[in-house]
Design a protein around this motif. Structure first.
Motif, PDB file in Angstrom:
ATOM      1  N   ARG A  38      12.905 -21.265  52.149  1.00  0.00           N
ATOM      2  CA  ARG A  38      13.749 -20.914  51.010  1.00  0.00           C
ATOM      3  C   ARG A  38      15.226 -20.815  51.390  1.00  0.00           C
ATOM      4  NH1 ARG A  38      14.008 -15.503  47.796  1.00  0.00           N
ATOM      5  NH2 ARG A  38      13.039 -14.666  49.652  1.00  0.00           N
ATOM      6  N   ALA A  39      15.518 -20.311  52.588  1.00  0.00           N
ATOM      7  CA  ALA A  39      16.914 -20.134  52.994  1.00  0.00           C
ATOM      8  C   ALA A  39      17.638 -21.458  53.167  1.00  0.00           C
ATOM      9  CB  ALA A  39      16.977 -19.336  54.298  1.00  0.00           C
ATOM     10  N   GLU A  40      16.893 -22.579  53.273  1.00  0.00           N
ATOM     11  CA  GLU A  40      17.512 -23.887  53.488  1.00  0.00           C
ATOM     12  C   GLU A  40      17.806 -24.623  52.195  1.00  0.00           C
ATOM     13  OE1 GLU A  40      15.380 -26.149  56.511  1.00  0.00           O
ATOM     14  OE2 GLU A  40      14.562 -24.270  57.298  1.00  0.00           O
ATOM     15  N   GLY A  41      17.502 -24.002  51.061  1.00  0.00           N
ATOM     16  CA  GLY A  41      17.868 -24.603  49.779  1.00  0.00           C
ATOM     17  C   GLY A  41      16.712 -25.269  49.066  1.00  0.00           C
ATOM     18  N   ALA A  42      16.928 -25.559  47.779  1.00  0.00           N
ATOM     19  CA  ALA A  42      15.880 -26.090  46.915  1.00  0.00           C
ATOM     20  C   ALA A  42      15.341 -27.429  47.399  1.00  0.00           C
ATOM     21  CB  ALA A  42      16.409 -26.220  45.485  1.00  0.00           C
ATOM     22  N   ASP A  43      16.220 -28.333  47.810  1.00  0.00           N
ATOM     23  CA  ASP A  43      15.766 -29.659  48.233  1.00  0.00           C
ATOM     24  C   ASP A  43      14.844 -29.575  49.445  1.00  0.00           C
ATOM     25  OD1 ASP A  43      17.186 -30.831  46.208  1.00  0.00           O
ATOM     26  OD2 ASP A  43      18.888 -31.430  47.461  1.00  0.00           O
ATOM     27  N   ARG A  44      15.164 -28.673  50.345  1.00  0.00           N
ATOM     28  CA  ARG A  44      14.327 -28.522  51.544  1.00  0.00           C
ATOM     29  C   ARG A  44      12.948 -27.956  51.172  1.00  0.00           C
ATOM     30  NH1 ARG A  44      11.408 -29.154  54.780  1.00  0.00           N
ATOM     31  NH2 ARG A  44      11.284 -28.398  56.921  1.00  0.00           N
ATOM     32  N   ALA A  86      13.919 -17.880  42.432  1.00  0.00           N
ATOM     33  CA  ALA A  86      13.662 -17.716  43.865  1.00  0.00           C
ATOM     34  C   ALA A  86      14.190 -18.895  44.680  1.00  0.00           C
ATOM     35  CB  ALA A  86      12.165 -17.545  44.107  1.00  0.00           C
ATOM     36  N   PHE A  87      14.065 -20.120  44.128  1.00  0.00           N
ATOM     37  CA  PHE A  87      14.418 -21.314  44.891  1.00  0.00           C
ATOM     38  C   PHE A  87      15.678 -22.007  44.399  1.00  0.00           C
ATOM     39  CE2 PHE A  87       9.601 -21.403  45.285  1.00  0.00           C
ATOM     40  CZ  PHE A  87       9.621 -20.732  46.497  1.00  0.00           C
ATOM     41  N   GLY A  88      16.116 -21.696  43.192  1.00  0.00           N
ATOM     42  CA  GLY A  88      17.324 -22.299  42.665  1.00  0.00           C
ATOM     43  C   GLY A  88      17.157 -23.718  42.170  1.00  0.00           C
ATOM     44  N   TRP A  89      15.918 -24.182  41.975  1.00  0.00           N
ATOM     45  CA  TRP A  89      15.747 -25.538  41.464  1.00  0.00           C
ATOM     46  C   TRP A  89      15.733 -25.556  39.942  1.00  0.00           C
ATOM     47  CZ3 TRP A  89      10.602 -25.494  44.497  1.00  0.00           C
ATOM     48  CH2 TRP A  89       9.579 -24.896  43.760  1.00  0.00           C
ATOM     49  N   ARG A  90      16.027 -26.724  39.381  1.00  0.00           N
ATOM     50  CA  ARG A  90      16.008 -26.931  37.930  1.00  0.00           C
ATOM     51  C   ARG A  90      15.430 -28.310  37.625  1.00  0.00           C
ATOM     52  NH1 ARG A  90      18.948 -23.400  34.701  1.00  0.00           N
ATOM     53  NH2 ARG A  90      20.283 -21.923  35.840  1.00  0.00           N
ATOM     54  N   ASP A  91      14.520 -28.348  36.672  1.00  0.00           N
ATOM     55  CA  ASP A  91      13.981 -29.605  36.134  1.00  0.00           C
ATOM     56  C   ASP A  91      13.479 -30.551  37.227  1.00  0.00           C
ATOM     57  OD1 ASP A  91      14.483 -28.903  33.424  1.00  0.00           O
ATOM     58  OD2 ASP A  91      16.598 -29.394  33.726  1.00  0.00           O
ATOM     59  N   VAL A  92      12.630 -30.036  38.097  1.00  0.00           N
ATOM     60  CA  VAL A  92      12.053 -30.859  39.164  1.00  0.00           C
ATOM     61  C   VAL A  92      10.768 -31.504  38.636  1.00  0.00           C
ATOM     62  CG1 VAL A  92      11.210 -30.919  41.527  1.00  0.00           C
ATOM     63  CG2 VAL A  92      12.991 -29.268  40.877  1.00  0.00           C
ATOM     64  N   PRO A  93      10.658 -32.847  38.619  1.00  0.00           N
ATOM     65  CA  PRO A  93       9.432 -33.488  38.129  1.00  0.00           C
ATOM     66  C   PRO A  93       8.292 -33.308  39.113  1.00  0.00           C
ATOM     67  CG  PRO A  93      10.928 -35.132  39.000  1.00  0.00           C
ATOM     68  CD  PRO A  93      11.675 -33.826  39.034  1.00  0.00           C
ATOM     69  N   VAL A  94       7.073 -33.338  38.591  1.00  0.00           N
ATOM     70  CA  VAL A  94       5.909 -33.133  39.445  1.00  0.00           C
ATOM     71  C   VAL A  94       5.843 -34.183  40.545  1.00  0.00           C
ATOM     72  CG1 VAL A  94       4.377 -34.473  37.939  1.00  0.00           C
ATOM     73  CG2 VAL A  94       3.418 -32.701  39.425  1.00  0.00           C
ATOM     74  N   SER A  95       6.344 -35.392  40.282  1.00  0.00           N
ATOM     75  CA  SER A  95       6.303 -36.462  41.283  1.00  0.00           C
ATOM     76  C   SER A  95       7.107 -36.123  42.534  1.00  0.00           C
ATOM     77  CB  SER A  95       6.821 -37.769  40.674  1.00  0.00           C
ATOM     78  OG  SER A  95       8.142 -37.612  40.186  1.00  0.00           O
ATOM     79  N   ALA A  96       8.117 -35.259  42.405  1.00  0.00           N
ATOM     80  CA  ALA A  96       8.916 -34.879  43.575  1.00  0.00           C
ATOM     81  C   ALA A  96       8.129 -33.987  44.524  1.00  0.00           C
ATOM     82  CB  ALA A  96      10.187 -34.154  43.119  1.00  0.00           C
ATOM     83  N   PHE A  97       7.151 -33.296  43.994  1.00  0.00           N
ATOM     84  CA  PHE A  97       6.347 -32.382  44.812  1.00  0.00           C
ATOM     85  C   PHE A  97       5.153 -33.069  45.472  1.00  0.00           C
ATOM     86  CE2 PHE A  97       7.941 -29.275  41.545  1.00  0.00           C
ATOM     87  CZ  PHE A  97       8.713 -28.511  42.403  1.00  0.00           C
ATOM     88  N   ALA A  98       4.719 -34.190  44.911  1.00  0.00           N
ATOM     89  CA  ALA A  98       3.471 -34.794  45.390  1.00  0.00           C
ATOM     90  C   ALA A  98       3.577 -36.309  45.335  1.00  0.00           C
ATOM     91  CB  ALA A  98       2.304 -34.316  44.535  1.00  0.00           C
ATOM     92  N   ASP A  99       3.889 -36.916  46.472  1.00  0.00           N
ATOM     93  CA  ASP A  99       4.011 -38.376  46.565  1.00  0.00           C
ATOM     94  C   ASP A  99       2.683 -38.938  47.064  1.00  0.00           C
ATOM     95  OD1 ASP A  99       4.933 -40.953  46.664  1.00  0.00           O
ATOM     96  OD2 ASP A  99       6.041 -40.695  48.529  1.00  0.00           O
TER      97      ASP A  99
END
Length: 290
Positions: A38-44, A86-99
């Motif tokens: 979490r400390a490394e940011g949403a993308d991480r 908690a993570f600071g993300w917005r509008d992340v599609p499900v495909s970004a989480f599971a390739d």
């Protein structure tokens, strides 16, 4: 494990991600934990989740998952993780989480855990399931069914303003329950790494830790009394990491709840019977639905 039908399941917490392979009957065939960066940011964090999912979907002993269930915090739809304080993300599609080339179901972590309590634990007709960890949110069960509200966002109890103009919260509001009673907030306010360390200091007679713990108990009692007056649950089930405090948490919260409900009886209050596995089992149920 060879030949057993299963799904890959990942429950994303603010500190730890729990992953595993879950059979249709709820048997956990394999489990693994990884730190949430979490400390490394949403993308991480998103990249770490994706890598975890990919690793779980590799064949093991002749078994490959048939689908993926992913439970994340914040505001969630079937297709997007809309927002997470908690993570600071917005509008992340499900495909970004599971390739992966498998069906994937995305769901809210607490509602998924609440469904696991209904299916595998001792549920009920009118229950509040309230995991308390890095943050706080509730799974609302009405007449035996999970209630999501108009947009699927019901149960954000952690953002009830229990102290108007109080401490800032990561959601952008002030005075939220999560800023006082989440395990993460309790630890941070005492300069510790975990709420368990704070409770140890409380037991040793540390006044500063005692004041933080006392305010956490008081604000939690206030929020649960408010919920009780609105929806009249038969039972409140406390889960998440803070539930491991046992009677050191439950007994004083029961007392505060009774004090706040002077004219009516308080609902039952107990710790989750599924313990730390509720979220993973809930993510498994999402996977089977996919």
């Amino acid at each position: 494990m060879a030949g057993v039908e299963c799904v890959a399941a990942v429950d994303v917490g603010g500190t730890t991600m729990k992953g595993g392979l879950v059979a249709r009957d709820g048997t956990i065939l394999y489990t693994e934990r990884r730190p949430t960066p979490r400390a490394e940011g949403a993308d991480r964090v998103i990249a770490a989740i994706s890598a975890f999912v990919s690793d779980l979907c590799r064949p093991r002993a002749g078994t490959r998952p048939a689908a993926v269930g992913l439970a994340v915090p914040g505001l969630v739809t079937d297709t997007h993780a809309v927002f997470s304080a908690a993570f600071g993300w917005r509008d992340v599609p499900v495909s970004a989480f599971a390739d992966v080339d498998l069906p994937v179901a995305l769901g809210h972590d607490v509602r998924a855990a609440g469904e696991a309590e209904l299916v595998y634990g001792e549920g009920g007709e009118d229950v509040l399931f309230l995991p308390i960890g890095t943050g706080i949110a509730g799974a609302v069960v009405l007449s035996g069914s999970l209630y999501g509200g108009t947009g699927g966002w019901a149960g954000q109890i952690g953002h009830i303003p229990v102290r108007p103009d109080g401490l800032p919260c990561g959601c952008g509001q002030r005075g939220c329950l999560a800023a006082y009673a989440s395990a993460g907030a309790i630890a941070a306010r005492c300069g510790e790494t975990s709420a368990e360390d704070v409770l140890r200091r409380v037991r040793e007679g540390d006044d500063a830790a005692g004041a933080v713990w006392g305010e956490a108990v008081d604000t939690l009692g206030l929020a649960l009394a408010t919920y009780t007056l609105l929806l009249d649950p038969a039972l409140i089930v406390i889960g998440g990491g803070l539930s491991l405090a046992g009677d050191a948490l439950l007994d004083p919260v029961r007392a505060r709840l009774r004090e706040r409900l002077a004219f009516r009886p308080a609902p039952g209050l107990r710790a989750s019977r599924l313990g730390g596995q509720a979220g993973l089992l809930g993510a498994g149920l999402l996977g089977w639905r996919a």
